[in-house]
Enzyme design. Sequence first.
Site, PDB file in Angstrom:
ATOM      1  N   HIS A  45       0.839  -1.193   0.000  1.00 17.91           N
ATOM      2  CA  HIS A  45       0.000   0.000   0.000  1.00 17.91           C
ATOM      3  C   HIS A  45       0.881   1.252   0.000  1.00 17.91           C
ATOM      4  CE1 HIS A  45       0.880   0.480   4.218  1.00 17.91           C
ATOM      5  NE2 HIS A  45       0.259  -0.643   4.569  1.00 17.91           N
ATOM      6  N   HIS A  87       3.872   1.490   2.425  1.00 16.89           N
ATOM      7  CA  HIS A  87       5.072   0.763   1.995  1.00 16.89           C
ATOM      8  C   HIS A  87       5.793   1.573   0.920  1.00 16.89           C
ATOM      9  CE1 HIS A  87       2.346  -2.756   3.087  1.00 16.89           C
ATOM     10  NE2 HIS A  87       3.361  -2.927   3.905  1.00 16.89           N
ATOM     11  N   CYS A 117       0.043 -12.294  19.735  1.00 18.58           N
ATOM     12  CA  CYS A 117      -0.657 -11.870  18.511  1.00 18.58           C
ATOM     13  C   CYS A 117       0.054 -12.490  17.323  1.00 18.58           C
ATOM     14  CB  CYS A 117      -0.676 -10.353  18.360  1.00 18.58           C
ATOM     15  SG  CYS A 117      -1.308  -9.835  16.732  1.00 18.58           S
ATOM     16  N   CYS A 171       1.399  -9.757  14.786  1.00  9.94           N
ATOM     17  CA  CYS A 171       2.634  -9.096  15.216  1.00  9.94           C
ATOM     18  C   CYS A 171       3.763 -10.112  15.371  1.00  9.94           C
ATOM     19  CB  CYS A 171       2.470  -8.408  16.559  1.00  9.94           C
ATOM     20  SG  CYS A 171       1.281  -7.070  16.585  1.00  9.94           S
ATOM     21  N   CYS A 180      -4.987  -7.236  20.588  1.00 10.14           N
ATOM     22  CA  CYS A 180      -3.746  -6.639  20.104  1.00 10.14           C
ATOM     23  C   CYS A 180      -3.994  -5.145  19.878  1.00 10.14           C
ATOM     24  CB  CYS A 180      -3.304  -7.294  18.804  1.00 10.14           C
ATOM     25  SG  CYS A 180      -1.966  -6.372  18.028  1.00 10.14           S
ATOM     26  N   HIS A 210      -3.632  -4.665  15.960  1.00  5.91           N
ATOM     27  CA  HIS A 210      -4.526  -5.373  15.037  1.00  5.91           C
ATOM     28  C   HIS A 210      -5.965  -5.474  15.521  1.00  5.91           C
ATOM     29  CE1 HIS A 210      -0.495  -6.715  13.711  1.00  5.91           C
ATOM     30  NE2 HIS A 210      -1.049  -6.546  12.534  1.00  5.91           N
ATOM     31  N   LYS A 266      -6.659   7.058   9.245  1.00  7.33           N
ATOM     32  CA  LYS A 266      -5.577   6.095   9.426  1.00  7.33           C
ATOM     33  C   LYS A 266      -5.706   4.966   8.398  1.00  7.33           C
ATOM     34  CE  LYS A 266      -3.671   3.273  12.959  1.00  7.33           C
ATOM     35  NZ  LYS A 266      -3.983   2.400  14.055  1.00  7.33           N
ATOM     36  N   LYS A 298      -7.106  -1.578   6.333  1.00  5.78           N
ATOM     37  CA  LYS A 298      -7.670  -2.431   5.304  1.00  5.78           C
ATOM     38  C   LYS A 298      -9.138  -2.720   5.617  1.00  5.78           C
ATOM     39  CE  LYS A 298      -6.411  -6.512   2.677  1.00  5.78           C
ATOM     40  NZ  LYS A 298      -5.608  -7.725   2.675  1.00  5.78           N
TER      41      LYS A 298
HETATM   42 ZN    ZN Z   1      -0.953  -7.574  16.468  1.00  3.73          ZN
END
Ligand code: ZN
Length: 510
Positions: free
Chosen positions: A18, A21, A126, A129, A143, A146, A294, A297
């Site tokens: 995305h 990156h 997680c 992670c 998490c 996430h 932010k 996805k």
């Molecule tokens: Zn995580």
Amino acid sequence: MQKFYLTTAIDYINARPHIGHALEKIAADTFARYRRLRGDDVHFLIGTDEHSLNVQRQAEREGITPREYCDRMVVAWVDTWKKLDISYDGFIRTTDPRHESAVEQLFRRIHDAGHLYEGDYEGLYCASCEDYYLEKDAPNLECPLHKRPLEQVKEQNLFFRLSAFQDRLRALIENGELRIEPPIRRNEILGLLREGLRDVSFTRTNVKWGVRCPVKPAQTIWIWFDALINYISAVGYDHDVELFRKLWPADAHIIGKDIIRFHCTIWPAMLLAAGLPLPKLIFAHGFVSVEGEKLSKTLGHIIEPSEVLTRYEADVLRYYLLREIPFSGDGDFSWSRLAERYNADLANDLGNLVNRTLSMVRRYNEGVIPSPGAGDSLETQLQALAGKTVENFCAHFDAYDFKAGLEAIWNLITRCNQYVEQTAPWSLAKDPAKRERLNTVLYTLAESCRLISLAVTPVLPRTALKIRTQLGIASQAVNLEGAFRWGQFPPGIQIGEIAPLFPRLENPRK
Ligand code: ZN
């Protein structure tokens, strides 16, 4: 020639690239191109992080092997970097057998040096992670990154005595041997070190898709230990001594601000434990939001570089991200802002300057760059500003401040456009007595365009080449040491074919 070894974070294979990156790779690529322009021997590394529980589970769901899954997913990454002109010298995949062997070798080295011990681990984990969380850091046992429930995991693992390195790390960071930039991230790490580091579990039982632990074969090696080693395995660690000696330590690791704990505490401690030199600089960049939201996805706030590339050339996205977003902080991607930047900076300022310069050379001197006359204070000022511009933009690029560097270059472009209005070549052309003055003005503009084409090369590589081709000097040396000096445009050159660099958008789609 000075060697410069530059890396970015390797990207998780189980996602698609995305805009965030893209920011990291474009900035690193710009830095690599900039150092090459200064004459350095650059080695620029990127890659993909391919072992993990998530990859294992995704492959299981699709009924293929993890390796097949990775081979399929890596294509989108390589393809995106190619389209964005990311000029990497090395691409490391952590499933490369040479990397896997380096991971095993370094693990054994740290184990044999007495830095690992057996311990029980029970904690909240997680899988995205690939990391454990303390209850205090995970509200609702989710998490924090996430927002997914953490798994309760209990294993007997090999632990790394990270706590034993905290005082040494603190001293190395405080005395500048290990540089962390920007200062806000350095302070964050010094804060963590003052609180005290916890030992970390370096092995896992539940992850099958990983490097087998050489001293505890029922387990695999922790994904972060595995991933961090890419920086040395890719440059010969454990298989090419000479290459490794030439390139290591890295001159700069460019990473996102969310992974500084791994890069600024665990990674240097691993290197110290193995008796290897530390990287010279860790630079942590900020994040990109999309239209003020932010990146997410699940919420649909994701933009893939390929989507931008259906409307704009790669150079435009490169320019936008580096000009609009301060690299050490956060910034926003917005379609309307991108269109504004395109029209104002690229079409009006840069594109117009080059186009009017070339058109006047064609109209008033049959497409040949004239010899300049003596010039007056206007030319002296412009030459002085050009000299100052290279100093300024180099100082900013050296500090990874691409935004300020581009502002310095655009200041010169703006000044050149003012110079056209001040000297009014169309009036000079009407009076044969002013022929020499006209020649001086045309030469000054062509020479300014040449210097500007050199300065924008790291950020706008395709545009820079187009400018030089249109100026008729595509075969000339491109560097900052010899070529970036006033007066090197050879008079008598026939210019090339003129074409607009950035056609103006009349009705940009928002
Ligand atoms: Zn995580």
